[in-house]
Design an enzyme around this catalytic site. Sequence first.
Site, mmCIF file in Angstrom:
data_model
loop_
_atom_site.group_PDB
_atom_site.id
_atom_site.type_symbol
_atom_site.label_atom_id
_atom_site.label_comp_id
_atom_site.label_asym_id
_atom_site.label_seq_id
_atom_site.Cartn_x
_atom_site.Cartn_y
_atom_site.Cartn_z
ATOM 1 N N ASP A 1 14.108 87.216 29.730
ATOM 2 C CA ASP A 1 12.899 87.088 28.923
ATOM 3 C C ASP A 1 11.899 86.228 29.666
ATOM 4 O OD1 ASP A 1 13.808 88.611 26.830
ATOM 5 O OD2 ASP A 1 14.486 86.915 25.626
ATOM 6 N N HIS B 1 8.358 96.150 39.719
ATOM 7 C CA HIS B 1 7.167 96.783 39.164
ATOM 8 C C HIS B 1 7.609 97.863 38.186
ATOM 9 C CE1 HIS B 1 5.004 94.702 42.182
ATOM 10 N NE2 HIS B 1 5.133 95.574 43.158
ATOM 11 N N THR B 2 6.931 97.959 37.070
ATOM 12 C CA THR B 2 7.149 99.065 36.148
ATOM 13 C C THR B 2 5.948 99.990 36.214
ATOM 14 O OG1 THR B 2 8.485 97.726 34.641
ATOM 15 C CG2 THR B 2 7.538 99.745 33.755
ATOM 16 N N GLY C 1 3.230 86.117 38.759
ATOM 17 C CA GLY C 1 3.894 87.400 38.895
ATOM 18 C C GLY C 1 4.002 88.103 37.557
ATOM 19 N N ASP C 2 4.533 89.315 37.580
ATOM 20 C CA ASP C 2 4.735 90.121 36.360
ATOM 21 C C ASP C 2 3.416 90.454 35.666
ATOM 22 O OD1 ASP C 2 7.648 89.864 36.548
ATOM 23 O OD2 ASP C 2 7.328 87.798 35.916
ATOM 24 N N THR D 1 14.975 91.010 36.914
ATOM 25 C CA THR D 1 15.936 90.003 36.465
ATOM 26 C C THR D 1 16.531 90.307 35.098
ATOM 27 O OG1 THR D 1 14.226 88.674 35.370
ATOM 28 C CG2 THR D 1 14.645 88.233 37.711
ATOM 29 N N LYS E 1 1.226 99.066 37.870
ATOM 30 C CA LYS E 1 0.236 99.923 37.206
ATOM 31 C C LYS E 1 -1.040 100.000 38.040
ATOM 32 C CE LYS E 1 -2.549 100.174 32.950
ATOM 33 N NZ LYS E 1 -2.271 101.564 32.557
ATOM 34 N N VAL F 1 11.502 92.987 35.026
ATOM 35 C CA VAL F 1 11.934 94.308 35.484
ATOM 36 C C VAL F 1 13.193 94.190 36.336
ATOM 37 C CG1 VAL F 1 11.286 96.346 36.828
ATOM 38 C CG2 VAL F 1 9.568 95.170 35.440
ATOM 39 N N GLY G 1 1.565 93.161 36.172
ATOM 40 C CA GLY G 1 1.331 94.600 36.059
ATOM 41 C C GLY G 1 0.803 95.197 37.348
ATOM 42 N N LYS G 2 1.284 94.668 38.485
ATOM 43 C CA LYS G 2 0.810 95.149 39.782
ATOM 44 C C LYS G 2 1.170 96.604 40.010
ATOM 45 C CE LYS G 2 2.911 91.721 41.846
ATOM 46 N NZ LYS G 2 3.208 90.869 40.675
#
Length: 427
Positions: free
Chosen positions: A303, A41-42, A12-13, A300, A18, A298, A15-16
């Site tokens: 880090d 998602h960012t 995960g994380d 949670t 984008k 995004v 960049g889905k």
Amino acid sequence: MPALVLLGAQWGDEGKGKATDLLGGSVDYVVRYQGGNNAGHTVVVGDQKYALHLLPSGILSPGCTPVIGNGVVVDPSVLLSELSGLNERGVDTSKLLLSGNAHIITPYNVTVDKVTERFLGKRKIGTTGRGIGPTYADKINRVGIRVQDLYDESILTQKVEAALDVKNQILTKLYNRRAMAVDQAVEELLGYADKLAPYVADTVLVINQALEENKVVLFEGGQGTLLDIDHGTYPFVTSSNPTAGGACTGAGVGPTKISRVIGILKAYTTRVGAGPFPTELFDEDGEALRRIGGERGVTTGRDRRCGWFDAVIARYATRVNGLTDFFLTKLDVLTGWEQIPVCVAYEIDGKRVEELPYSQTDFHHAKPVYEMLPGWSEDISKAKSFADLPKNAQSYVKALEEMSGAPISAIGVGPGRDETIEINSFL
């Protein structure tokens, strides 16, 4: 059939958001098919950054219909808050569709999640504490609350009573907590009914009719392949199926309608939460990846653990998802390293292993076998084509493509919407 699945090929994380946003202007529907507000998602549009937790990324693309499918678990308060936040920023959210068969995250699901994690202590899974797992457990135990139940008070009350019969026993006798009142839970849930009503639909029918009309439908997974409940690093996984098969069950479409499966792959590797991570770094390189890559969850706010690229995991993702393409993200983060290690295999009990071990014990003991690739120092954020990349960056991409088993069709060279190199069209 113009149906595409887009999913994470690591933990995960990747960049889905984008990737989905890149396709958003070309697709008619974006369907979220699993997970809940434990995945974020960012999306960066111009100078605006949007953090989406539950909503499909297509919500930011005018003309695109965003859909929350039946496989998603929905916290009504989070959904309404997210919609309100976007409306305040001028985003039109009126086209959103919410499956009447999606399950509701209730207040007691959140309570059970948090209490259970605390009780587990050192054995905790590392959940987000948002009630996702307990909601899926209720679904499997057939005491779950679905969106459609909000519109029948009698059925809703019966289901809440059935769920709390057991949960209150656990809360009071095992965890020494107060019992939760049925009427209070029912009242809170009924309070969401009118606010959600404009969005509720038979999404299975809508999606299949769209495909019959040759509309382009993008199915968007949360989390990533290695967090899949069946195919991930169990038990340190999520409670649903982010893999490609989850799109069929979580949205209600047959597998023969899927035409392309795109895996999102970060140029290095990250993970949030507990569990094995063979290439994890605990040195200055790991800290540099975290700092330069902005590696903070995004949803949670935690880090992310950082490590070098793991080709073993990428090959596994290709296999279990039937990937046709990769979208490689965050290549720009690696700028500045003289040499970049890539994990090409594992060493387990003195033996070289080139495929992901099925045994949890073996994976916990896996040590990365690295191959060193030459790095680059040039700024690549302005690159518009593959040829614009430095030779060593090109070689790195080609090496990852060969190791991973599917073509890399797009490359992210920065966080912005326009900072992407398209090699082959996904449509």
